[in-house]
Design a protein around this motif. Structure first.
Motif, PDB file in Angstrom:
ATOM      1  N   ILE A 179      27.381 -32.372 -18.778  1.00  0.00           N
ATOM      2  CA  ILE A 179      26.440 -32.194 -19.885  1.00  0.00           C
ATOM      3  C   ILE A 179      25.902 -33.544 -20.355  1.00  0.00           C
ATOM      4  CG2 ILE A 179      27.513 -30.033 -20.616  1.00  0.00           C
ATOM      5  CD1 ILE A 179      28.678 -31.596 -23.002  1.00  0.00           C
ATOM      6  N   GLY A 180      26.219 -34.601 -19.613  1.00  0.00           N
ATOM      7  CA  GLY A 180      25.570 -35.878 -19.861  1.00  0.00           C
ATOM      8  C   GLY A 180      26.343 -36.887 -20.684  1.00  0.00           C
ATOM      9  N   MET A 181      27.621 -36.675 -20.877  1.00  0.00           N
ATOM     10  CA  MET A 181      28.394 -37.672 -21.610  1.00  0.00           C
ATOM     11  C   MET A 181      28.645 -38.877 -20.689  1.00  0.00           C
ATOM     12  SD  MET A 181      32.078 -37.357 -23.516  1.00  0.00           S
ATOM     13  CE  MET A 181      31.863 -36.595 -25.085  1.00  0.00           C
ATOM     14  N   ALA A 182      28.594 -40.092 -21.263  1.00  0.00           N
ATOM     15  CA  ALA A 182      28.788 -41.290 -20.450  1.00  0.00           C
ATOM     16  C   ALA A 182      30.248 -41.406 -20.027  1.00  0.00           C
ATOM     17  CB  ALA A 182      28.393 -42.523 -21.253  1.00  0.00           C
ATOM     18  N   THR A 183      30.461 -41.936 -18.809  1.00  0.00           N
ATOM     19  CA  THR A 183      31.817 -42.111 -18.280  1.00  0.00           C
ATOM     20  C   THR A 183      32.721 -42.817 -19.292  1.00  0.00           C
ATOM     21  OG1 THR A 183      30.802 -42.356 -16.135  1.00  0.00           O
ATOM     22  CG2 THR A 183      33.097 -42.979 -16.289  1.00  0.00           C
TER      23      THR A 183
END
Lengths: 422, 324
Positions: free
Chosen positions: B238-242
């Protein structure tokens, strides 16, 4: 508003007919209904004829109140919880679970049997195409993916379910250490067997623990290296070793699986499990030698051309056949409702009945589960394959009116394959 | 000994040692060292337990229980079989040490499978799966090291249970120490506070399974392997940064930055096979007990990601309607 029931020639609804037979059964055989242990702590659920929905969260103080309920309400199906609760009638989160029996379900539906193509068929919901056997992913004529499935069950299906049940009993007794008195085996009244253990030690097993037991019995995650298969170097040569036939737990099972595989496999079958052509033919050429080797240290390393990786494949494949094909969801669900013994199955009109462990091999479910042994009924059968029930064999039928013994007529009515004429 | 007595100067060295145990846990996640006097070392443990219970921060409770359990297992590893059996019996384990005069067996103990499963189901290594153990008649064959590791788990849960009991009020000298440790904990955790997820991640649109996993992780409790995988792959997708995903795991008692980073990057497709993973299907999650319960939206979808997109669409539609 209710429809007026007018007209001279009323076709008797099959449901009403089935219901009055079920009512008769619960009237005539009240004492056959034996409640589960700790009845007052169990949740009961019923599928009712009228709404065909599950009425849950009921409880009964004793056998008598359960029996009078069955007589008065006449449900299509009767279930009780594998769990015990302080307050079985409350909402799920307020019930206060104190323990859960360890239960297993073996359903012929989960076992691919060759008889499927004889008695199962599918009808494409969009173009009406009909095919035999297992339902395909998409329709071969129109490509749609919605089907109406018509499944049946026969002696072959039930025999394969019984074989899996016997394998499970072996796991429960030899590996998990239950005595035969602790294990209750039943024919479900339809396509399979239920196995229930109520011992104190299983009551507090959580879902994770039950999943580990499930995976043990199915052999999921099994690594043969943990069960004695390996190799070591000795004076510049590689020595292979593996488990023996009488090893405990999975060790013996792997060995016995390998024994069975090498006893009869053709080179083609061995290639199918991923062995190279040369390895496969080597194994079949040395069959005698390999079988003889079990008297000593086993076949591992007997022929030079079969290496460690090949043996791992053989062992894995042999082990696969030794697992018992249980349903994973039923055993891990600690709030499961299961059919009560000696009640009628709404899809067949047969009884769920207990199976003696010692006599399981001779046990004939299609004879013993018949609840209605008298009378007959005339029905219009849309489609039914040939089937055996009680002492008789019937069918196949396609769009015909026929008088049948009561049990056979009920089976077709309950499976939705027939209507009443009266 | 009464709690009030602890204020007296003769107990100072006991209290010092108790405070050491906790301070070392906060700073390094371990309890090491030992007072050379038994009369200091032994009572310092229950007093430390009392102090941690009073501090009341669940992150510290779990970290402390883990540190003490590891310390205990390190000591047990050098003990003889009969001593280990004795301690296991204290926890009502059905255990037997195996007579092996010819030294031909590969195991030292047999343990009833119920005791085994109660402690082993949280371990991720495949050697801990019941299917990979030799079992006969309900008894699982184990090495001494296996038994010690399982005992560590039993001890950890036992201490966690003790830390959750209500200890009442402590004398002032002890409260001063408690408050000092609280400050230290705040400073230490301040460095490692999990970051708020980036703005475009809508927690309200999480399906029940992800909401539960996310809640468990943010409160610093461990989740199963499949749970970690599900949560990580969901958040990545869903696009959360690593970086933000790694930070989520930071509050876990056994957090290992290098390993977590590797695993998260692997799932994100930045390592190894370069496949980007998606969370398992709902039915798989149900089989593995990750699905807590279904709501109305769940019934319409087969995948956790579909749930999120569906809810997101509804949310976006209602905001765009407000704007027009």
């Amino acid at each position: 508003m209710r429809q007026p029931t007018g007209g001279m020639h009323i076709l008797l609804s099959p449901l009403r007919f089935v219901r009055s037979r079920f009512a008769e059964y619960y009237q005539k055989h009240p004492s056959a209904i034996q409640p589960p242990s700790a009845i007052e702590r169990r949740e009961f659920g019923f599928v009712l004829f009228k709404e065909k929905i599950m009425a849950r969260h009921k409880s009964f103080k004793n056998a008598e109140s359960l029996r009078s309920f069955l007589k008065a309400v006449v449900p299509l199906d009767v279930y009780y919880s594998s769990a015990r609760y302080e307050k079985p009638e409350e909402k799920m989160e307020d019930k206060g679970r104190t323990g859960t029996d360890l239960i297993f379900d073996i359903d012929a539906d989960h076992i691919p049997t060759p008889c499927r193509k004889d008695h199962d068929r599918w009808i494409c919901s969009s173009c009406g195409a009909i095919g035999k056997g297992a339902t395909p992913g998409k329709c071969s004529s129109c490509g749609e993916q919605k089907f109406q499935e018509e499944t049946w069950f026969c002696e072959i299906c039930l025999d394969s379910a019984k074989t899996e049940t016997m394998k499970l009993i072996d796991f429960l007794m030899r590996d998990l250490g239950f005595s035969s008195e602790e294990i209750e085996v039943s024919f479900s009244g339809h396509r399979g067997y239920h196995i229930c253990v109520e011992s104190e030690e299983v009551q507090t097993l959580d879902q994770m623990a039950r999943r580990e037991i499930v995976e043990y019995i199915l052999g999921i995650g099994l690594e043969t290296e943990f069960h004695g298969l390996g190799e070591r170097s000795e004076e510049r040569s590689r020595i292979l070793f593996g488990p023996g036939l009488d090893g405990s737990g999975w060790r013996g099972r792997i060995a016995r699986g390998v024994y069975e595989l090498l006893l009869s496999a053709t080179p083609e079958e061995l290639q199918q499990i991923g062995l190279r052509k040369k390895v496969a033919s080597n194994l079949t050429e040395h069959r005698e030698l390999l079988l003889e080797s079990w008297k000593g240290k086993g076949p591992w390393g007997v022929t030079k051309d079969v290496g460690f990786e090949s043996w791992k494949k053989i062992a894995r494949h042999g082990a696969e056949k030794q697992s018992a094909k249980i349903d994973t969801v039923v055993t891990t669900d600690i709030h499961r409702l299961i059919r009560l013994s000696n009640t009628l199955h709404g899809k067949t009109g047969l009884r769920k009945i207990e199976v003696p462990i010692t006599g399981i091999e001779q046990f004939d479910p299609l004879e013993r589960a018949v609840a209605f042994k008298e009378g007959s009924a005339t029905v219009v059968v849309s489609y039914a394959p040939q089937f055996k029930l009680g002492n008789g064999t019937y069918g196949p039928y396609q769009g015909e009116t026929i008088e049948l013994p009561m049990a056979a007529a009920l089976l077709l009515l309950c499976k939705g394959r027939a209507k009443m004429v009266e | 000994m009464k709690i009030g007595d602890l204020a007296s100067p003769e107990y100072k060295s006991v209290l010092d040692r108790a405070e050491d145990r906790i301070e070392e846990t906060i700073l390094f996640g371990a309890v090491t060292g030992q007072s050379d006097k038994d009369e200091v070392e032994i009572p310092s443990f229950p007093i430390a337990v009392m102090m941690v219970a009073t501090i009341g921060v669940s992150f510290l409770k779990r970290r402390y229980a883990l540190a003490e359990a590891r310390r205990a297992s390190n000591l047990l590893r050098n003990e003889r079989e009969d001593k280990i059996t004795l301690i296991a019996n204290n926890f009502n384990w059905k255990i037997d040490s195996v007579e092996d005069p010819t030294n031909s067996l590969t195991y030292d103990f047999t343990l009833h499978y119920t005791d085994f499963l109660r402690n082993a189901t949280g371990f991720h290594d495949k050697k801990w799966k019941l299917v990979n153990k030799r079992m006969s008649n309900g008894e699982v064959c184990l090495t001494k090291n296996d038994v010690v590791r399982l005992l560590e788990e039993e001890i950890r849960r036992y201490i966690e249970g003790k830390l959750d009991t209500d200890v009442g009020s402590l004398p002032e000298t002890l409260m001063n120490r408690v408050n000092r440790l609280k400050r230290l904990l705040r400073e230490k955790r301040g460095e490692a506070r999990p970051l708020e997820p980036s703005k475009e991640v809508l927690i309200n649109a999480f399906p029940p399974c992800i909401r539960e996993l996310h809640g468990t992780i943010t409160s610093g409790r461990n989740i199963s392997h499949i749970g970690r995988f599900t949560l990580t792959s969901f958040l990545i997708n869903i696009g959360m940064a690593t970086e933000d995903v790694v930070n989520l795991f930071r509050s876990l008692p056994d957090f290992n930055e290098r390993l977590t980073r590797y695993q998260v990057e692997h799932i994100a497709g930045g390592r190894g096979s370069r496949t980007k993973y998606v969370p398992p299907r709902c039915d798989t999650l149900r089989t593995h007990g990750v699905c807590p319960s279904m709501d109305d939206v769940c019934r319409k979808v087969y995948r956790p990601l579909a749930y999120y997109r569906r809810k997101l669409r509804v949310a976006q539609r209602s905001t765009s309607e407000e704007e027009t």
